[in-house]
Design an enzyme around this catalytic site. Structure first.
Site, PDB file in Angstrom:
ATOM      1  N   ASP A 322       0.860  -1.191   0.000  1.00 47.06           N
ATOM      2  CA  ASP A 322       0.000   0.000   0.000  1.00 47.06           C
ATOM      3  C   ASP A 322       0.886   1.227   0.000  1.00 47.06           C
ATOM      4  O   ASP A 322       1.888   1.268   0.705  1.00 47.06           O
ATOM      5  CB  ASP A 322      -0.879   0.002   1.256  1.00 47.06           C
ATOM      6  CG  ASP A 322      -2.075  -0.899   1.067  1.00 47.06           C
ATOM      7  OD1 ASP A 322      -2.553  -0.991  -0.082  1.00 47.06           O
ATOM      8  OD2 ASP A 322      -2.506  -1.510   2.048  1.00 47.06           O
ATOM      9  N   GLU A 363      -2.262  17.938   6.642  1.00 42.60           N
ATOM     10  CA  GLU A 363      -2.036  18.756   5.454  1.00 42.60           C
ATOM     11  C   GLU A 363      -2.217  20.231   5.785  1.00 42.60           C
ATOM     12  O   GLU A 363      -1.394  21.080   5.449  1.00 42.60           O
ATOM     13  CB  GLU A 363      -3.007  18.378   4.324  1.00 42.60           C
ATOM     14  CG  GLU A 363      -2.725  17.033   3.685  1.00 42.60           C
ATOM     15  CD  GLU A 363      -3.408  15.881   4.396  1.00 42.60           C
ATOM     16  OE1 GLU A 363      -3.903  16.097   5.528  1.00 42.60           O
ATOM     17  OE2 GLU A 363      -3.436  14.769   3.854  1.00 42.60           O
ATOM     18  N   PHE A 390     -14.836  21.379   5.447  1.00 38.51           N
ATOM     19  CA  PHE A 390     -14.831  20.602   4.213  1.00 38.51           C
ATOM     20  C   PHE A 390     -16.091  19.755   4.168  1.00 38.51           C
ATOM     21  O   PHE A 390     -16.472  19.119   5.142  1.00 38.51           O
ATOM     22  CB  PHE A 390     -13.603  19.690   4.214  1.00 38.51           C
ATOM     23  CG  PHE A 390     -13.519  18.793   3.019  1.00 38.51           C
ATOM     24  CD1 PHE A 390     -12.881  19.235   1.859  1.00 38.51           C
ATOM     25  CD2 PHE A 390     -14.083  17.524   3.033  1.00 38.51           C
ATOM     26  CE1 PHE A 390     -12.796  18.409   0.759  1.00 38.51           C
ATOM     27  CE2 PHE A 390     -14.000  16.704   1.916  1.00 38.51           C
ATOM     28  CZ  PHE A 390     -13.360  17.145   0.779  1.00 38.51           C
ATOM     29  N   THR A 394     -19.131  20.484  -1.430  1.00 38.56           N
ATOM     30  CA  THR A 394     -18.291  21.576  -1.946  1.00 38.56           C
ATOM     31  C   THR A 394     -16.885  21.115  -2.239  1.00 38.56           C
ATOM     32  O   THR A 394     -16.234  21.648  -3.120  1.00 38.56           O
ATOM     33  CB  THR A 394     -18.207  22.725  -0.927  1.00 38.56           C
ATOM     34  OG1 THR A 394     -17.607  22.188   0.278  1.00 38.56           O
ATOM     35  CG2 THR A 394     -19.564  23.284  -0.587  1.00 38.56           C
ATOM     36  N   ARG A 395     -16.423  20.139  -1.501  1.00 34.24           N
ATOM     37  CA  ARG A 395     -15.045  19.661  -1.563  1.00 34.24           C
ATOM     38  C   ARG A 395     -14.071  20.830  -1.405  1.00 34.24           C
ATOM     39  O   ARG A 395     -13.044  20.900  -2.064  1.00 34.24           O
ATOM     40  CB  ARG A 395     -14.792  18.877  -2.867  1.00 34.24           C
ATOM     41  CG  ARG A 395     -15.630  17.611  -2.930  1.00 34.24           C
ATOM     42  CD  ARG A 395     -15.461  16.850  -4.194  1.00 34.24           C
ATOM     43  NE  ARG A 395     -14.097  16.358  -4.378  1.00 34.24           N
ATOM     44  CZ  ARG A 395     -13.537  16.142  -5.567  1.00 34.24           C
ATOM     45  NH1 ARG A 395     -14.233  16.388  -6.656  1.00 34.24           N
ATOM     46  NH2 ARG A 395     -12.315  15.683  -5.658  1.00 34.24           N
ATOM     47  N   ASP A 542     -10.007  -5.578   2.767  1.00 33.86           N
ATOM     48  CA  ASP A 542      -8.773  -6.238   2.329  1.00 33.86           C
ATOM     49  C   ASP A 542      -8.862  -7.752   2.493  1.00 33.86           C
ATOM     50  O   ASP A 542      -8.042  -8.481   1.947  1.00 33.86           O
ATOM     51  CB  ASP A 542      -7.580  -5.767   3.174  1.00 33.86           C
ATOM     52  CG  ASP A 542      -7.108  -4.379   2.781  1.00 33.86           C
ATOM     53  OD1 ASP A 542      -7.285  -4.026   1.601  1.00 33.86           O
ATOM     54  OD2 ASP A 542      -6.575  -3.672   3.648  1.00 33.86           O
TER      55      ASP A 542
END
Lengths: 703, 574
Positions: A322, A363, A390, A394-395, A542
């Site tokens: 990953d 971030e 967020f 709208t992102r 997974d």
């Protein structure tokens, strides 16, 4: 509101390996002591029968001992000394082999004992469907019972958190003292029986019956209680059995030839020859090598559910890794502000900073950090600022200041749609910038602002968020490639970003925008091409891929489903561990192969010691084969037998630690190991037998 | 060594170097390397084959699993043994018997029938004195073709096991047998027969020709010289690595091997197909480097044994040197140990024949191996004890070297840290079990019988001392490896030897062939693992040394004690 700043998180430091609980060094005095006793216990013929090579040695020991005792009264003292010494050293041969196995088991047993202590019976508080609670012994728990566990209590059994969040001390299992967070829902819901809740209260739905819990399985595994021979071990045992039969034939037919030649041999000498020829070195160490190999994984905090999986790890030709958490740190860091024409870099930086003040994601914090550090900005406090979070619609996220200024940041396409919908203009020059940033494997965010809600939106520029590849990954992948293993990066990123990261990390391929189905398809495709696939995973989605892969390593932090599906569990939950697992698997096979080669090569010298000794009495010309110039026939045979026994004990550390593994092409590994174990295996016994012969002669016990 | 001997060796190498690659390519086509299944000469051979298929009701499109393939081979062999047995038992009352040969005894027929069906061609009898023309023609010569073809079918089945992936079938035995005889053996034998006849080998249906001897000093004034259809048998005797000649003296007899040219041609033809099969292997597996290294192993071992035997014989007997006998090379004599040797070939020319004939499981001889010096005689003996891999009999030789390769891959493969694999196929417990059976088969076909012969009074014949043991060892090594050559002073026509050596031949043949086909059957089901740098390379010189090393160490450890009491003791006692 007051925007407070937090330090940008340090890139996660490489995990310090903590030893599994109860682990000890290989030659811990306590283990040696137990192993010595155990090697006597293992003389039980029923136990010995499992190892045909050593069983033959034991039969030979019994026979020589009988002959020694029978002839005690009527033979010369020299003959008696010889028979007695041969018998004694044959017993030592068996005991040394048993000791090797007992030593290999020793550490696992000690560890299992430590684990057992944590399995103490506890009282569980059960939440009944009507809301009342009752008390129940943990050993009486049933699947689907709901247990309430509060701070300070021990979780009574394996299960899944269905309610609440808590910090849990899992050091009993993992050896890692830092507490971990377990919460309902998501991929961090699995809890293990025997671990302790440190804070808060959780409700755990029990998923394993008492006696079948992870801890129970772990104890059984480290103890090697249900150890089964692995496929390669079986194949090798067959070869060793074949060789043993071959030498049995050679020795039994030698007597008729000897009688024909007028030089019949005593049974003791024939037994000595047989024992020296059959592959006792590898036969005596084989199971120790296997147990020690499994143990090396345990020391790395990996539990393999079967030895088969460990071997498969050595065979892997494709690793699926990953991206996030394995190849990259997973948190993207702001690395650059790229303003549009007419906007200064510091204006962009200021806008980016403001838009991220309330963004608590790594971030967001990295954007603030970059603004403060590289642009010398300061934070202006604005108590009435409104945070715009967020949302999936709208992102975008951002902030509305009390001055009326509004700042937003978000993905390029959503920002563009938003700006154009609001009647603003989106400068086309941003598009190539966005594309370039994506191509580099970074994530572009576009920052916009307007001074009042009536003004048109203005595009300030682009923030480059860079996904950081962990240090040293490229070297690891280069090593993998040198061993013939392809690494494939799995990521949800778009192909452009994925390609750039793949390039930076140096993997051989990547699967972008991967869904669990894609992952499954990739595994099947690789397997259809004859590849063996190893992967790590933790989420429930997974699980099918973990089950399909030849080596599926589930993270201990992962869900119960993932842990059930994989054939290994990494207690450290460190996805990079996969690479170490492959190395352990390879080392296991290399050790077996090398010692087999050594064992067979040894026989050459033993022939040159024993054959002339057997016949030079009656046929003196055959003493010309006595190239080692051994003192007398008896000392020659005895020296060969002693060497044969001692070499087992000398090689025990090598069998337990494993032959040193280097990440190199197969042809190089083969050349070096052949040189050491084949050529060395031919030469070493010539020297060893000669030295022992000198000693035996000096003591004068046999002549 | 004389320059003539060296030139002969070089000529032999040159001839093989020219002939082996094209024949390998041709055989690869015969066994279906081309995608469309076509092969050269289809227009001619096709109708012949189809006729045979119709006649024998063979469904040539239907493939067999390994067990059916093996069963077909065994059934074919059983039928052949029964037929040959009946033929020998009845030959006295059958036709084409101009010299009135009697029917052969029951145990003698049992031994001879097994001997020719197993491609051993061990002969306890003198062919010219015991066997009728009919038995030679439809019995022995036919078996020379089909026993060779059966051996080649085995290796083709095994190779298909390696090249095919995730399949079940390894071909059709009857088709492989037919195509081998029709397309490979018959054309080659035809050409070689004509060449031999041109050089003076006999080919007629006469009985004895009575000749008056020139030497009047002895009582013998007339001699009966037996003739027969022998050049045709001689050709396939070498090409099919059979070795059973119509004359007791075998290739030392001028009617079988008239001159030094035919001598070289015979050595050439007994090496031709075994070596070409390796070249074919490279084409079938699609990697000619793999074939090259196996070829190098085979030829390397062969050359060592050839040079060793030639030198040992050329150096002569030290006892004779002490006695003042001149054994050196001079213009008047070829020198060396000339006991039991043909003056036409000399000591070195004899060594040049002895190594290939024992390395190929042919067993034809152009001199008396029993008369070799101890070391010179140990060389062909050891050459057989290696398990006939240098280059071994047609088909089965390549099988042998592939088994050694599997064993080498297994031991060394572990040392690189992967489940061992050969040509992409993983070598696991099932294969190792079969490899172990294969490797045990030959020693078990040899040593118990040899050991019993050494101590049983009823078994002993003529010789005693270390040379007597050497004879026992050599002869059972010969039968267990389906070679057929002999240390022939030992009388082996007794009840004991015909029985035990018959059993030894059967074990040596079928306990190796059946596991080999089973390995093919196990491998054919497996997927092919792609080769990476993590794969142990099997085309390198290092791997070549490994294969040779495994073969030598396994044989050495098995046979060293026995050899020490036989030829080594004899040598030290000189």
């Amino acid at each position: 509101m007051t925007a407070t700043l937090q330090q940008t998180p340090e890139p996660r430091a490489p995990k310090v390996r903590t030893k599994a609980p109860g682990s000890k060094s290989i030659f811990d005095p306590a283990i040696v002591k137990t192993a010595s006793v155990d090697s006597l216990k293992k003389l039980n013929p029923r136990t010995m029968m499992r190892n045909p090579v050593m069983f033959i040695v034991e039969v030979g020991s019994v026979l020589t001992t009988y002959l020694f005792i029978r002839d005690l009264s009527d033979a010369t003292s020299k003959q008696n000394w010889f028979a007695g010494l041969v018998a004694a050293w044959l017993w030592f041969t068996v005991l040394f082999a048993n000791f090797a196995e007992a030593m290999a088991e020793g550490r696992g047993k000690a560890q299992a004992a430590a684990l057992r202590k944590t399995r103490a019976d506890t009282i569980a508080t059960i939440k009944m469907p009507d809301g009342t609670t009752t008390q129940k012994a943990s050993s009486a728990l049933q699947v689907d019972d709901l247990c309430i566990v509060i701070a300070g209590e021990i979780i009574p059994g394996d299960g899944e958190v269905v309610e609440g969040i808590a910090t849990v001390d899992e050091s009993a299992i993992t050896g890692e003292s830092a507490p971990v967070i377990r919460e309902s829902g998501g991929d961090r819901s699995a809890v293990t029986g025997g671990t302790r809740v440190l804070s808060d209260r959780i409700v755990v739905r029990i998923t394993a019956k008492p006696g079948e819990t992870f801890l129970d399985r772990m104890i059984a595994l480290v103890e090697g209680a249900n150890r089964q021979k692995t496929p390669n071990e079986i194949a090798l045992s067959i070869l060793l059995a074949g060789l043993t039969i071959l030498f049995l034939l050679a020795v039994t037919t030698l007597q008729p030839f000897a009688i024909y030649s007028g030089a019949p041999q005593s049974i003791i000498v024939l037994i000595a020859l047989l024992v020296c020829l059959i592959p006792t070195t590898i036969g005596g160490l084989l199971s120790a090598i296997g147990i020690a190999g499994m143990d090396r994984l345990v020391q790395r905090n990996v539990l393999a559910m079967s030895g088969r999986a460990v071997e498969a790890a050595g065979d892997c030709t494709t690793l699926l890794l990953d991206k996030t958490g394995t190849i990259t740190y997973g948190s993207r860091q702001a690395s650059e502000f790229i303003p549009v024409t007419g906007v200064s870099a510091s204006d962009l930086a200021e806008g980016a900073l403001v838009s991220s003040l309330a963004d608590e994601t790594p971030e967001g914090r990295s954007i603030v950090e970059l603004g403060l550090h590289d642009f010398g900005l300061t934070i202006v406090e604005d108590a009435n600022a409104v945070l715009v979070p967020f949302t999936a619609q709208t992102r975008m996220s951002g902030m509305d200041m009390s001055s009326g200024r509004q700042v937003r940041k978000g993905a390029a396409d959503s920002v563009r749609r938003f700006v154009e919908a609001e009647g603003g203009s989106f400068p086309l020059e941003v598009l190539p910038v966005v594309e370039r940033v994506s191509k580099d494997g970074a994530t572009p965010l576009v920052v916009i602002d307007r001074s009042t809600p009536a003004a048109p939106w203005r595009v300030l520029g682009v923030i480059r968020l860079k996904d950081t590849v962990k240090a040293g990954m490229r070297e690891r992948f280069d090593q993998m490639r040198a061993m013939g293993i392809r690494t494939i990066m799995i990521t949800g990123d778009n192909p452009l970003t994925a390609a750039a990261i793949a390039d930076e990390a140096g993997v051989d391929g990547f699967l972008a925008e991967a869904t669990p189905e894609d992952k499954m398809a990739l595994i099947k495709r690789e397997q259809a091409g004859g590849n063996l696939v190893a992967m790590t995973g933790d989420g429930t989605n997974d699980a099918p891929a973990l089950a399909q892969a030849d080596v599926g390593v589930a993270m201990n932090t992962g869900t119960q489903a993932a842990k059930e599906a994989g054939n290994m569990v990494d207690l450290d939950s460190n996805p990079t561990k996969l690479i170490e697992i492959v190395e352990v698997g390879k080392q296991l096979l290399i050790t077996r192969g090398s010692l087999t080669t050594f064992s067979i090569a040894n026989d050459v010298a033993k022939y040159f010691a024993i054959i002339p000794a057997m016949f030079s009495g009656v046929l003196p010309v055959l003493n010309r084969l006595n190239v080692m110039k051994l003192d007398s026939p008896r000392s020659a045979i005895l020296s060969a037998v002693i060497f044969n026994a001692l070499i087992i004990i000398i090689l025990v550390p090598l069998a337990l630690r494993g032959v040193k593994f280097r990440a190199e092409a197969a042809s190089l590994v083969l050349r070096r190991n052949l040189l050491v174990y084949r050529v060395g295996g031919i030469i070493a016994p010539f020297i060893g037998i000669k030295l022992i012969d000198l000693l035996v002669t000096v003591t004068g016990v046999v002549k | 060594m004389s320059w003539q001997a060296i030139v002969q060796g070089l000529v032999l190498i040159a001839m093989l170097a020219v002939a082996v690659p094209p024949l390998g390519k041709y055989m690869a086509a015969v066994y279906g390397v081309r995608a469309d299944g076509s092969a050269p000469g289809d227009r001619f051979f096709g109708p012949v084959e189809r006729f045979i298929y119709r006649l024998c009701r063979i469904d040539h499109k239907r493939e067999q699993r390994w067990n059916v393939y093996a069963l077909s081979l065994v059934a074919f062999s059983v039928m052949s043994v029964l037929f040959l047995y009946a033929l020998l038992r009845l030959q006295g009352s059958l036709f084409f018997n101009p010299t009135d040969r009697q029917s052969v005894s029951p145990m003698g027929s049992f031994n001879a029938a097994i001997s020719f069906v197993t491609n051993t061609n061990w002969q306890w009898f003198s062919g010219e004195a015991a066997i009728s023309h009919l038995s030679q023609m439809i019995g022995f010569t036919v078996q020379n073709f089909v026993s060779a073809a059966a051996g080649m079918a085995v290796v083709v089945g095994l190779i298909r096991g390696i090249t095919r992936k995730r399949s079940r079938t390894i071909g059709n035995f009857w088709v492989d047998l037919t195509r081998t005889v029709v397309r490979i053996l018959l054309p080659l034998a035809l050409v070689f027969t004509v060449v031999l006849i041109s050089q003076g080998a006999v080919q007629n249906l006469h009985g004895n020709t009575t000749a008056t001897t020139i030497d009047k000093t002895t009582q013998v004034t007339t001699q009966a010289i037996p003739g027969g259809p022998f050049a045709s048998q001689e050709a396939i005797k070498e090409l099919g690595t059979n070795g059973g000649g119509p004359y007791n003296a075998n290739s030392a007899h001028p009617f079988e091997n008239p001159n030094p040219v035919t001598n070289i041609l015979e050595i050439f033809s007994l090496l031709l197909i075994p070596l070409s099969l390796v070249s074919m292997f490279g084409r079938l597996v699609g990697d000619r480097r793999q074939a090259r290294i196996l070829l190098a192993v085979m030829v390397g071992i062969l050359m060592v044994f050839t040079v060793f035997t030639m030198l040992a014989e050329q150096n002569g007997n030290p006892k004779l040197t002490t006695a003042g006998v001149d054994q050196s090379i001079s213009t008047t004599q070829s020198g060396g140990n000339m006991e039991g040797k043909e003056l036409r070939f000399g000591a070195a020319g004899c060594g040049l024949f002895a190594a290939p004939t024992t390395g190929t499981s042919t067993g034809a001889v152009n001199c008396m191996h029993d008369s070799f010096t101890p070391l010179g005689g140990m060389a062909p003996m050891m050459h057989m004890m290696l398990g006939e891999i240098s280059p071994g009999g047609v088909g089965v030789g390549l099988v042998g070297v592939l088994i050694m390769a599997l064993l080498a891959v297994f031991i060394a493969g572990l040392m690189v840290g992967r489940t061992p694999e050969y040509l992409g196929k993983k070598i696991q417990a099932a294969e190792m079990k079969l490899v172990a059976i294969y490797i045990l088969a030959m020693p078990f076909a040899m040593k118990p019988f040899a050991a019993a012969s050494a101590v049983l009074k009823s078994a002993n014949t003529y010789q005693s001392g270390p040379h007597g043991l050497s004879e026992i060892l050599y002869n059972f090594a010969s039968t267990a490896n389906n070679n057929g050559s002999a240390f022939a002073y030992q009388g082996t026509g007794t009840q004991w030897y015909t029985t035990t050596q018959g059993l030894s031949m059967l074990m040596g043949r079928f306990l190796t062939i059946i596991p080999a086909l089973a390995i093919g059957g196990a491998l054919v089901r497996k997927p092919k693992v792609p080769a990476t740098v993590g794969t142990m390379p099997t085309h390198t010189a290092l791997f070549g040394f490994l294969v040779a090393g495994v073969a030598i160490i396994v044989a050495g450890l098995t046979f060293f004690p026995a050899l020490a009491l036989g030829p080594i003791l004899e040598h030290f006692s000189l």
